[in-house]
Design an enzyme around this catalytic site. Structure first.
Site, PDB file in Angstrom:
ATOM      1  N   LYS A   1       0.574  -1.595   0.330  1.00  0.00           N
ATOM      2  CA  LYS A   1      -0.075   0.225   0.338  1.00  0.00           C
ATOM      3  C   LYS A   1       0.880   1.431   0.080  1.00  0.00           C
ATOM      4  O   LYS A   1       0.870   2.076  -0.371  1.00  0.00           O
ATOM      5  CB  LYS A   1      -1.134  -0.189   1.412  1.00  0.00           C
ATOM      6  CG  LYS A   1      -2.157   1.349   1.324  1.00  0.00           C
ATOM      7  CD  LYS A   1      -2.478   1.658   2.156  1.00  0.00           C
ATOM      8  CE  LYS A   1      -0.963   2.467   3.455  1.00  0.00           C
ATOM      9  NZ  LYS A   1      -1.750   2.534   4.687  1.00  0.00           N
TER      10      LYS A   1
ATOM     11  N   CYS B   1     -26.029  -1.078  -1.927  1.00  0.00           N
ATOM     12  CA  CYS B   1     -25.308  -1.196  -1.150  1.00  0.00           C
ATOM     13  C   CYS B   1     -25.663  -3.100  -0.412  1.00  0.00           C
ATOM     14  O   CYS B   1     -26.706  -3.411   0.036  1.00  0.00           O
ATOM     15  CB  CYS B   1     -24.869  -1.145  -0.135  1.00  0.00           C
ATOM     16  SG  CYS B   1     -23.300  -1.562   0.811  1.00  0.00           S
TER      17      CYS B   1
ATOM     18  N   CYS C   1     -26.105   6.841   3.877  1.00  0.00           N
ATOM     19  CA  CYS C   1     -25.074   6.715   3.122  1.00  0.00           C
ATOM     20  C   CYS C   1     -26.088   6.650   1.718  1.00  0.00           C
ATOM     21  O   CYS C   1     -27.037   5.812   1.617  1.00  0.00           O
ATOM     22  CB  CYS C   1     -24.565   5.633   2.768  1.00  0.00           C
ATOM     23  SG  CYS C   1     -23.794   4.576   1.414  1.00  0.00           S
TER      24      CYS C   1
ATOM     25  N   CYS D   1     -18.903   4.909   6.023  1.00  0.00           N
ATOM     26  CA  CYS D   1     -19.187   3.694   5.698  1.00  0.00           C
ATOM     27  C   CYS D   1     -17.493   3.156   6.964  1.00  0.00           C
ATOM     28  O   CYS D   1     -16.599   2.682   6.762  1.00  0.00           O
ATOM     29  CB  CYS D   1     -18.339   3.470   4.500  1.00  0.00           C
ATOM     30  SG  CYS D   1     -18.542   1.357   4.631  1.00  0.00           S
TER      31      CYS D   1
END
Length: 298
Positions: free
Chosen positions: A206, A292, A286, A276
């Protein structure tokens, strides 16, 4: 006077040439055409039909061992989900926006120093909130944050400066080791490939991909942290559930268009910090609640 008729032997030779052209399907095209004009032999149309059939099979990717192309998998509703996340991130007021690694380096420093500061901020950011990383980087920069200044600093002093970042004792060790390698092997700069970056102590995939994005302005892959990993699984942007961020990176890169690779980290990190959340996500706030897959389970 009328034209002389072909002798029987000559006619037999013409017929024989036309028939052989139909059988081998290769260099007999010209002769075969003349034979068909003269007699309309049945071998010539069969040759023509066979050539047409082969051409169709080749265009379809069959007959030569090739398999038909399969449609690339992509999750349902992902474009709409992505656009709604963009809407929710328009204010750009998440911690990553104000105190993320892209805000931690001295933009007026020479490029080589700037890139080193980016890498150091990424190393400090692991398992650490952006606010804590930003404060530690500010303290380091006040002392003149360069490869040479860190190498001249003793471990105790460095530890006091970066505390309380997560795992600060290990990070002192990794920072000193990595900085020494940069000095000896790269002339004080940082590597310009993911493969070399992940060989440095304390630098994971990452960090390497973010270093390429921020320091080198190069997109080599998707930077997947805990937020990107969590949200990708909740939205089912992976074919099957992944356990580790590196698995998620590979899964996303298989289908997500490359022009979105750089944007996706910034979008999902801020979305994960504000909406989230890891625990008790704010699904009622959201815009993706109705599309979702995880909304009903959370």
């Amino acid at each position: 006077m009328s034209a002389a008729r072909p002798r029987p032997a000559a006619l037999r030779r013409l017929r024989s040439a036309g028939a052989s052209g139909g059988r081998d399907g290769g260099s007999g095209y010209g002769t075969g055409d003349r034979g068909s004009q003269l007699q309309g032999t049945p071998g010539i149309p069969r040759q023509s039909r066979r050539r047409k059939s082969l051409a169709i099979a080749y265009e379809a990717g069959q007959g030569d061992g090739a398999e038909p192309r399969r449609a690339r998998w992509e999750p349902p509703n992902w474009r709409e989900q992505l656009e709604r996340i963009r809407v929710m991130r328009r204010s750009r007021d998440a911690p990553v926006d104000e105190m993320g690694v892209q805000k931690c380096y001295d933009s007026s420093a020479p490029p080589q120093v700037m890139r080193y500061q980016v890498l150091l901020a990424l190393m400090l950011s692991s398992q650490t909130k952006d606010q804590v990383t930003s404060a530690a980087m500010l303290r380091l920069r006040r002392r003149g944050l360069t490869v040479d200044s860190v190498l001249q600093m003793d471990d105790e002093t460095l530890g006091q400066i970066i505390y309380p970042v997560g795992f600060w004792r290990n990070k002192v060790k990794y920072i000193k080791q990595t900085t020494a390698i940069l000095k000896q092997k790269y002339g004080g700069d940082i590597p310009s490939t993911v493969e070399e970056l992940v060989q440095l102590p304390g630098v994971g995939p990452k960090m390497a991909h973010l270093a390429m994005h921020i320091a080198w302005d190069s997109v080599a892959g998707i930077a997947v942290d805990t937020h990107v990993h969590r949200i990708s699984n909740r939205l089912q942007w992976v074919k099957k559930e992944t356990k580790y961020p590196e698995e998620t990176r590979v899964a996303l890169e298989e289908w997500l268009p490359r022009d979105l690779w750089k944007e996706i980290n910034w979008l999902l990190v801020g979305f994960g910090q504000q909406t989230c959340l890891p625990v008790n996500p704010r699904c009622s706030q959201c815009l993706n609640q109705d599309i979702c897959p995880a909304a009903k389970r959370l």
